[in-house]
Every structure is written in C-alpha cells, then in structure tokens.
Write a protein that holds these residues in place. Structure first.
Motif, PDB file in Angstrom:
ATOM      1  N   ILE A   1       0.835  -1.206   0.000  1.00  0.00           N
ATOM      2  CA  ILE A   1       0.000   0.000   0.000  1.00  0.00           C
ATOM      3  C   ILE A   1       0.867   1.253   0.000  1.00  0.00           C
ATOM      4  O   ILE A   1       0.557   2.232  -0.660  1.00  0.00           O
ATOM      5  N   ALA A   2       1.973   1.173   0.766  1.00  0.00           N
ATOM      6  CA  ALA A   2       2.770   2.376   0.978  1.00  0.00           C
ATOM      7  C   ALA A   2       3.400   2.884  -0.311  1.00  0.00           C
ATOM      8  O   ALA A   2       3.485   4.092  -0.529  1.00  0.00           O
ATOM      9  N   LEU A   3       3.796   1.968  -1.204  1.00  0.00           N
ATOM     10  CA  LEU A   3       4.493   2.400  -2.422  1.00  0.00           C
ATOM     11  C   LEU A   3       3.618   3.291  -3.300  1.00  0.00           C
ATOM     12  O   LEU A   3       4.013   4.415  -3.626  1.00  0.00           O
ATOM     13  N   PRO A   4       2.414   2.814  -3.696  1.00  0.00           N
ATOM     14  CA  PRO A   4       1.585   3.729  -4.503  1.00  0.00           C
ATOM     15  C   PRO A   4       1.157   4.977  -3.738  1.00  0.00           C
ATOM     16  O   PRO A   4       1.031   6.055  -4.334  1.00  0.00           O
ATOM     17  N   LEU A   5       0.997   4.834  -2.432  1.00  0.00           N
ATOM     18  CA  LEU A   5       0.599   6.004  -1.651  1.00  0.00           C
ATOM     19  C   LEU A   5       1.710   7.049  -1.672  1.00  0.00           C
ATOM     20  O   LEU A   5       1.462   8.252  -1.822  1.00  0.00           O
ATOM     21  N   LEU A   6       2.936   6.551  -1.548  1.00  0.00           N
ATOM     22  CA  LEU A   6       4.093   7.459  -1.621  1.00  0.00           C
ATOM     23  C   LEU A   6       4.139   8.119  -2.990  1.00  0.00           C
ATOM     24  O   LEU A   6       4.355   9.338  -3.107  1.00  0.00           O
ATOM     25  N   GLY A   7       3.902   7.308  -4.025  1.00  0.00           N
ATOM     26  CA  GLY A   7       3.888   7.859  -5.383  1.00  0.00           C
ATOM     27  C   GLY A   7       2.875   8.971  -5.502  1.00  0.00           C
ATOM     28  O   GLY A   7       3.159  10.043  -6.047  1.00  0.00           O
ATOM     29  N   ALA A   8       1.669   8.705  -4.960  1.00  0.00           N
ATOM     30  CA  ALA A   8       0.608   9.719  -5.031  1.00  0.00           C
ATOM     31  C   ALA A   8       1.048  10.978  -4.295  1.00  0.00           C
ATOM     32  O   ALA A   8       0.884  12.092  -4.800  1.00  0.00           O
ATOM     33  N   ALA A   9       1.646  10.804  -3.105  1.00  0.00           N
ATOM     34  CA  ALA A   9       2.032  11.964  -2.305  1.00  0.00           C
ATOM     35  C   ALA A   9       3.067  12.790  -3.049  1.00  0.00           C
ATOM     36  O   ALA A   9       2.954  14.018  -3.158  1.00  0.00           O
ATOM     37  N   VAL A  10       4.086  12.121  -3.592  1.00  0.00           N
ATOM     38  CA  VAL A  10       5.153  12.848  -4.298  1.00  0.00           C
ATOM     39  C   VAL A  10       4.575  13.604  -5.488  1.00  0.00           C
ATOM     40  O   VAL A  10       4.831  14.786  -5.694  1.00  0.00           O
TER      41      VAL A  10
ATOM     42  N   VAL B   1       6.920   8.528 -15.551  1.00  0.00           N
ATOM     43  CA  VAL B   1       7.839   7.503 -15.047  1.00  0.00           C
ATOM     44  C   VAL B   1       7.563   7.240 -13.575  1.00  0.00           C
ATOM     45  O   VAL B   1       7.382   6.095 -13.142  1.00  0.00           O
ATOM     46  N   LEU B   2       7.511   8.351 -12.792  1.00  0.00           N
ATOM     47  CA  LEU B   2       7.254   8.201 -11.359  1.00  0.00           C
ATOM     48  C   LEU B   2       5.942   7.467 -11.123  1.00  0.00           C
ATOM     49  O   LEU B   2       5.834   6.576 -10.286  1.00  0.00           O
ATOM     50  N   GLY B   3       4.930   7.854 -11.908  1.00  0.00           N
ATOM     51  CA  GLY B   3       3.602   7.274 -11.721  1.00  0.00           C
ATOM     52  C   GLY B   3       3.588   5.792 -12.000  1.00  0.00           C
ATOM     53  O   GLY B   3       2.862   5.048 -11.354  1.00  0.00           O
ATOM     54  N   CYS B   4       4.397   5.346 -12.962  1.00  0.00           N
ATOM     55  CA  CYS B   4       4.392   3.919 -13.293  1.00  0.00           C
ATOM     56  C   CYS B   4       5.242   3.113 -12.331  1.00  0.00           C
ATOM     57  O   CYS B   4       4.959   1.935 -12.074  1.00  0.00           O
ATOM     58  N   VAL B   5       6.294   3.729 -11.814  1.00  0.00           N
ATOM     59  CA  VAL B   5       7.222   2.968 -10.975  1.00  0.00           C
ATOM     60  C   VAL B   5       6.524   2.452  -9.715  1.00  0.00           C
ATOM     61  O   VAL B   5       6.694   1.289  -9.333  1.00  0.00           O
ATOM     62  N   ALA B   6       5.688   3.319  -9.105  1.00  0.00           N
ATOM     63  CA  ALA B   6       5.102   2.937  -7.817  1.00  0.00           C
ATOM     64  C   ALA B   6       4.247   1.676  -7.932  1.00  0.00           C
ATOM     65  O   ALA B   6       4.480   0.692  -7.215  1.00  0.00           O
ATOM     66  N   PRO B   7       3.247   1.636  -8.841  1.00  0.00           N
ATOM     67  CA  PRO B   7       2.445   0.405  -8.915  1.00  0.00           C
ATOM     68  C   PRO B   7       3.246  -0.784  -9.433  1.00  0.00           C
ATOM     69  O   PRO B   7       2.991  -1.920  -9.010  1.00  0.00           O
ATOM     70  N   LEU B   8       4.216  -0.519 -10.324  1.00  0.00           N
ATOM     71  CA  LEU B   8       5.028  -1.642 -10.814  1.00  0.00           C
ATOM     72  C   LEU B   8       5.813  -2.253  -9.665  1.00  0.00           C
ATOM     73  O   LEU B   8       5.869  -3.490  -9.522  1.00  0.00           O
ATOM     74  N   ALA B   9       6.427  -1.397  -8.830  1.00  0.00           N
ATOM     75  CA  ALA B   9       7.175  -1.910  -7.681  1.00  0.00           C
ATOM     76  C   ALA B   9       6.241  -2.690  -6.769  1.00  0.00           C
ATOM     77  O   ALA B   9       6.579  -3.769  -6.256  1.00  0.00           O
ATOM     78  N   SER B  10       5.054  -2.150  -6.603  1.00  0.00           N
ATOM     79  CA  SER B  10       4.082  -2.829  -5.758  1.00  0.00           C
ATOM     80  C   SER B  10       3.724  -4.185  -6.350  1.00  0.00           C
ATOM     81  O   SER B  10       3.573  -5.179  -5.643  1.00  0.00           O
ATOM     82  N   PHE B  11       3.602  -4.232  -7.683  1.00  0.00           N
ATOM     83  CA  PHE B  11       3.263  -5.494  -8.337  1.00  0.00           C
ATOM     84  C   PHE B  11       4.387  -6.512  -8.167  1.00  0.00           C
ATOM     85  O   PHE B  11       4.149  -7.686  -7.859  1.00  0.00           O
ATOM     86  N   VAL B  12       5.623  -6.053  -8.357  1.00  0.00           N
ATOM     87  CA  VAL B  12       6.762  -6.964  -8.196  1.00  0.00           C
ATOM     88  C   VAL B  12       6.769  -7.524  -6.779  1.00  0.00           C
ATOM     89  O   VAL B  12       6.933  -8.733  -6.563  1.00  0.00           O
TER      90      VAL B  12
END
Lengths: 99, 644
Positions: free
Chosen positions: B30-39, B53-64
């Motif tokens: 949860i924290a990764l996309p939330l951090l992405g949203a905050a940034v 790029v930033l927007g895609c990294v957060a959910p991708l990291a979460s998916f991994v």
C-alpha cells in the motif's frame, strides 16, 4: 417657633427656582435658578433641624453648599466654554446630543 | 485468532499466523503507490516531465513485491497461508479497540495481484494516452491514490480500516471521473458518482455500527467466528446493509446510475474503475463477509436477485448505446452482475465470483484500453456509428480487442469461457430462474459485443471528414498485447496452472460442488448455442447490412435502453424531485417562519425604539421638566402612601 413661614418661604423659593430652570433660556439664569432651588432646600433642612432640635439637617445643608460650590465651578466652566465656541449662552442651542 | 469461512453452512477456521520474514513488509504494497501519489500531488507541475515515469514505478514496484509475496505464499502449506500484520493501535473507545492491521490471505493476494498487475498496465498505457495533457502529474497522482486505496480496501483486517480504503476509492474515482473538470458533463458525472456512492456508503456505515453493537468489534477476527452466534435478524440486517454498500461501489441495481456517466473520465480511468479497482470492491465485500451471509439466507437471496437484475439491465443497456465506452460500461454492470449472482449462491459460488472477477479484470481492461486506442486514433470520437472498417488502420488494437471480445462472450478456451460458464452452471444448479437469467444474459452479451465489433472494426468507413485513424504508439499497444494474451489464455491458466484458482481460494471461501441435472458437456453446448445465436443475430443486423450513420428511432426497448432503462428518470422522479420539493419547502419555512420570527422581533424592537427616541429632544429644559415631573410623582406617591 412655627416652622410654617420658613417652609412656605422655602417652597416659594424652590418654585421660583424651578420655574426659572424650566422657562429661561439663558444658561446663566438657569444656573442661578438651580442655586436658588438648592438654597430653598437648605432653608427647609435648617428649619427642620431647628424644629427637631438635632443637628443632622444642618450638616446636610453644609454638604449641599459644598456640592453646590463644586457644581458652580464645573458648571460655569462648561458654560464659559460653550459660550466661547458658540457665541451663545442659550441652553436650547446646546441640543446636539440628540440624534 | 482465526478467520472463519463458511463451508456448506458450517464454519471452518483457517488459522491466521503472524506475518514474518518477507511478509512483515506487506504494508509496502500500500505504501508504495501512496508514496507515489504523495510525491506527485505535492510536487506539482515541477514533476510534469517525469510524472509518467514516477507514476508507473510505484504500482510496478508494488506489483513486483506482490509477486514476491505470492511466490513466498506458494511455499507455505495451503492451510497456512493467511497472515496478519498488526501495524499500530488506532484508537480505543470504551471496549471498542481499533488497531490498524493487514490480513494477507489467498483472497486478498489474488486481489492484490490483479490490482497492481492490471493497474500497472493501465498506468503504462496512460503514459501514451495522456501524453499531451498538461496536468498529467495530477492524473498519475490520482491513479496511484486509487491503487493505494483499493489495496488498503482488500488488505484490511478490520471493517473500519476497510472503510478507509472504501472511501479512498470513492474519493479517487471522484477526482478521476472529474479529471477534465472544465467540461461541465465531467464535473456533473463526478458529482453523481460521489453522491450515488454516498448512498451505498450509508449502508456500509450502518453495517459497521451494527457490528459494534452486535459483536463489540469490527475486526474480521472478532466478527467472523462469532457470526453464527448472532441472531438471524441481525445477520440479515448486516447482510442487506453490506449489500447496499456493495451496490453503490459495484454499480449494481438500484445504484447503477453513476457508472454510465462515469465514462466522462479519461479512458484509462474507466479501465481502472472497471477492471482492477472500484467496481470489484462490492464483490470483494460480499465474498469477504461470507461468514455473515452464511447465516442470512434472505440477504443471500437479495444478493442473487440484485445480481440477476443488474446482469440483464447492463446487457440490455449495452445493446442500444452508440457510444463505445457506454457499451463497455453496460457490459461491466452486466459482468459484475454475474459475479454478484455467483457470490449470492454462497460457498458454491464465492470462488467462481472471484475467478470471473479476475478474468473480467483481464478482458475488460483489454477492451477499455482497446476502445481508448480507437478513440486516440479517431480524434476522441466515441460514436460507433462514426467508426467502421478500422481493422486495417489499427491492426494491433483489432487483434487484441478481438481477444477481449472472444473472452467476454465466452468463446471456447478464452478466459470468459471458463469463468462465466461455471457461474451459469452454478446458477442453474441452484435455481432454474437464476440459471435462465444468466443464460439469457450470456446471449445478449454475445449480441451487443458482436454489434460493437462489427460497428467498429468491420463494415464500411463512416469516419468524420477530418479523421485519420492510425495505430497507437507502442507504449499503448504493449499493455494491449499483454492484456490480450491474458484474455486469451488467462482463464485456462488460472483454472489449471498449479492447483488452479478455485483450490487456491478454497481455504477462504469454502467450496461446495454443485450438482447439475444434466451433464456438464450438455450445459456447455446449450450455453455455446445461446452465445452463437447472439452472435448470429448481431451479424444479421449489423454485419450483413450497412450501419446507418444516424441512429434509427428504434423500438420502445431500444429507446428505453438508450436512456439507461430510465434509471435516471426513476431517480429523478422518486428521489430528486421530492428532495428538491422538501428543500424548497424547508427554505420557505426557514425564510418565512424562523427568519420571520427573528427578523420580526428585531423590526418591532427597532420600531419601538425609534418611537421612544422622540422623547430625547436634546433640550436640557425638557429633561429638567421630566425630572421635575418625576420628582413630583414621587412626592405625590409618598404622600398618598403616608396620608391614610
């Protein structure tokens, strides 16, 4: 001694004073009329003191005199100031406090 | 501590272990996309260039990370896969303690993979789709927020925490549907989605309050094991209230009206709402609350009925719309209806509902992104009567869209074939009427999807004069390929790889084999025959003869379906008008009654005082006269008192 003549005199003086305050426009006259009313009261006080044979009425009469003296100081000062600014001593001219 | 699940009316407990090792970082999901949203949202326009790029990294990291957790979970024993992680104590009021905790079991794992996986693909697609939008950092921030809220919803171990995610999803959908708020229609649609969702949230809130009353807690671990001990009346009430909440989020009858208007948002948003987040929340809620529904037969029946009505409504609406996205929206309503129907069947259907939810996530994301690709190439034209013969111009979109099409109509071996047919089987096994509804729905689905395909990709060119259709860039077609492949093989993969998704979910949802009166192959033949009829009718009407550019008047049913089966009209007549009337009369009462009393008093006092003011002449002598008169009155009064 009958107090009646004194009280009658006091009543007459008080009435003259009251009429003066109500009827005369000149502030100084009105002021003098007030003094007249105060002294009419003083006369009544002294009369009653004498009649009852105690001193209370006389003491009050002195208090009234002191107050009247103080009042004269303040009142005359106001009247003089108003006269200076408005060139008039008529009490009817000093009616600005109303809305 | 254990999470109960209903198994044929009995309750089994899957022990819940404390999360350790890699699982102790579950919160990162949860924290990764939330951090992405905050940034993204705090960074503002400065991040505009790198926002995609930033927007895609957060959910991708979460998916991994979700994939890592999935592999780790596979390594555990199948009855030992529920893990809970307590994060912190939130608050405590009297005997009611709420601690923030996560529950990662087979069900939430499946959801987490779907949300982050399909969500990431949609993020990647958005990079291309939103390339020219100057507010893209805001867009990606909202998308990340959406994913984070949905993950919180499915990972919470307490109804109250779930509710936080639930509201987060509502907020994010509001922001995204109204993303192009300069358009009035988008702003209105966002508001409508929010308001309709509030009606559902009202049920959710009442359900949570009822849980506090009945169980003294809202934690899953406190509610589910004790559910069978509660009175049936409470359980039915809870079930119905939760259903109301689910109807709001999942756009089920009677709260379906927001979904079609929600098409005002950018197309990736529609894909995200329909495939990975938001509308699946209701199904999740019902499946998660299995223990409550196990003791509330009335509520279960209500779930099935709502599902059956919605699946037919959505399908019928889908048949008449000319807006490609609205056809797909109708189909989402319909497919979610299938899931609700399955979820209402109890343990016989829970796993099927989730299975269909996963395959639907694949093919609906595929279809929506495909539709977005078509719109992208056609100057944002959404009217299918202006399409036609696009298969040459957009080969990749065509191929991937076809995979999604075959999946949704249930063509053999494509994803929907496995999941939808099983739901229809289960519906028939439970009740003939349910089964017929589901079967008819499958036929109508085949019809309207065939219509969509023929109007869009086949036939003659009916393009607007300035349209120059072209294939979308690779950043958009790559997710299409992945989703197209998943639509093609995802169903079989989920069903047969490893133990299959049904066995995977069994410890949470329970399993109950349904018995059909006829052999399964016969049922399959019947379903395929109905689907074939639907396709054939679609071809006869829209394939064999040219499609008129202006819509014909159509029959009564068509006109009704074009107007969403009068859902809005009913809402307006039953709720909006009386509501407006009520507010108007209240305003009138307030103006005339309350304000009248207050302002009248003030006016009377003012009037009185202006009369009294006349006494104040300003002339000293008149004051003196009144003083004298007062003194005289006092004297007279004293004399009168003393004389007798």
């Amino acid at each position: 001694m009958s107090p009646t003549p004194y009280l009658l005199l006091a009543a007459i003086l008080f009435t003259i004073g009251g009429a003066g305050v109500l009827l005369r426009r000149n502030a100084l006259i009105a002021f003098m009329s007030v003094e007249l009313m105060l002294n009419a009261c003083n006369l009544a006080f002294v009369t009653f003191a004498r009649m009852h044979g105690d001193i209370d009425g006389q003491i009050v009469a002195f208090f009234v005199m002191v107050v009247a003296a103080a009042e004269v100081v303040v009142g005359l000062a106001i009247i003089v100031t108003i006269f200076r600014t408005r060139r008039s001593a008529s009490v009817d001219d000093a009616s600005l406090l109303k809305l | 501590m254990g999470v109960a699940s209903a198994l044929g009316g009995q309750t089994t407990e899957q022990a819940v272990a404390a999360a350790d090792g890699v699982f102790s970082a579950t919160w990162l999901l949860i924290a990764l996309p939330l951090l992405g949203a905050a940034v993204l949202l705090l960074g503002g326009r400065r991040l505009s260039r790198i926002a995609p790029v930033l927007g895609c990294v957060a959910p991708l990291a979460s998916f991994v990370f979700a994939a890592v957790l999935f592999v780790a979970m596979l390594g555990r024993d199948s009855t030992d896969r529920a893990l809970s992680q307590q994060l912190w104590d939130w608050f405590s009021v009297g005997g009611y303690d709420v601690s923030v905790g996560l529950l990662l079991d087979q069900l939430s794992m499946a959801f987490a993979l779907l949300i982050t996986g399909v969500g990431s693909l949609i993020h990647v697609y958005s990079v291309g789709y939103m390339e020219h939008d100057e507010n893209r950092q805001r867009f990606f921030g909202y998308l990340n927020l959406f994913v984070a809220a949905m993950l919180l919803l499915v990972l919470a171990d307490d109804y109250l925490i779930l509710y936080v995610g639930w509201e987060g999803v509502g907020l994010a959908s509001f922001l995204l549907i109204g993303f192009w708020q300069h358009k009035d229609s988008a702003a209105v649609a966002a508001k409508k989605a929010f308001v309709v969702n509030r009606v559902g949230d009202f049920g959710m809130t009442l359900a949570i309050m009822s849980m506090v009353v009945v169980f003294g807690t809202t934690a899953f671990s406190g509610v589910f094991p004790n559910a069978l001990g509660a009175s049936e009346g409470w359980l039915v009430a809870l079930g119905l209230l939760l259903l109301l909440g689910a109807c709001g989020k999942s756009a089920q009858f009677p709260l379906q009206s927001w979904l079609l208007d929600a098409m005002e948002g950018p197309t990736p948003v529609s894909a995200l709402i329909h495939a990975a987040t938001m509308v699946t929340a209701g199904v999740y809620l019902v499946v998660r609350s299995a223990a409550i529904y196990a003791g509330a037969e009335v509520a279960q029946t209500a779930v099935v009925i709502v599902g059956a009505i919605t699946l037919l409504m959505g399908a019928i609406i889908g048949c008449a719309k000319d807006d490609i996205k609205k056809v797909l929206a109708g189909s989402t309503m319909s497919q979610i209806g299938y899931m609700m129907l399955a979820a209402g069947l109890g343990p016989a259907g829970y796993a099927l509902a989730i299975f269909h939810l996963l395959t639907h996530g694949f093919f609906k994301a595929d279809l929506f992104l495909g539709a977005g690709s078509v719109m992208h190439g056609m100057n944002d034209e959404v009217d299918m009567r202006r399409y036609g013969a696009l298969r040459r111009a957009m080969p990749v979109t065509f191929v991937t869209f076809t995979a999604g099409y075959l999946a949704i109509i249930g063509f053999p071996l494509f994803a929907g074939y496995f999941s939808k047919d099983r739901i229809i089987d289960a519906a028939f096994a439970d009740n003939l009427v349910y089964g017929l509804c589901a079967l008819v729905g499958a036929g109508i689905t085949a019809f309207y999807m065939t219509r969509l395909m023929l109007m869009t990709f086949f036939g003659s060119k009916r393009w607007a004069d300035d349209a120059h259709p072209h294939e979308s860039p690779q950043v958009m077609t790559a997710p299409l390929w992945v989703l197209g492949a998943l639509s093609a093989i995802g169903g079989a993969g989920l069903l047969y790889l490893g133990g299959g998704v049904i066995d995977w979910l069994e410890p949470v949802t329970g399993l109950e084999e349904h018995e059909l009166g006829i052999p399964v192959w016969a049922m399959t033949v019947i379903i395929l025959a109905v689907v074939a009829v639907g396709v054939a009718v679609g071809w006869l009407i829209f394939g064999r003869q040219p499609v008129p550019v202006t819509a014909p008047r159509g029959s009564v049913v068509t006109v009704a379906a074009r107007r969403d089966l009068y859902g809005d009209a009913v809402n307006e007549a039953l709720l909006m008008r009386p509501g407006q009337y009520l507010t108007r009369s209240l305003v009138y009462l307030d103006n005339r009654g309350v304000d009248g009393a207050v302002l009248g008093t003030a006016a009377a006092m003012g009037d009185l005082s202006s009369r009294l003011r006349r006494w104040q002449t300003g002339f000293v002598r008149s004051y003196a006269l009144s003083m004298l008169a007062g003194a005289a009155i006092v004297v007279v009064a004293m004399l009168l008192v003393r004389l007798p």
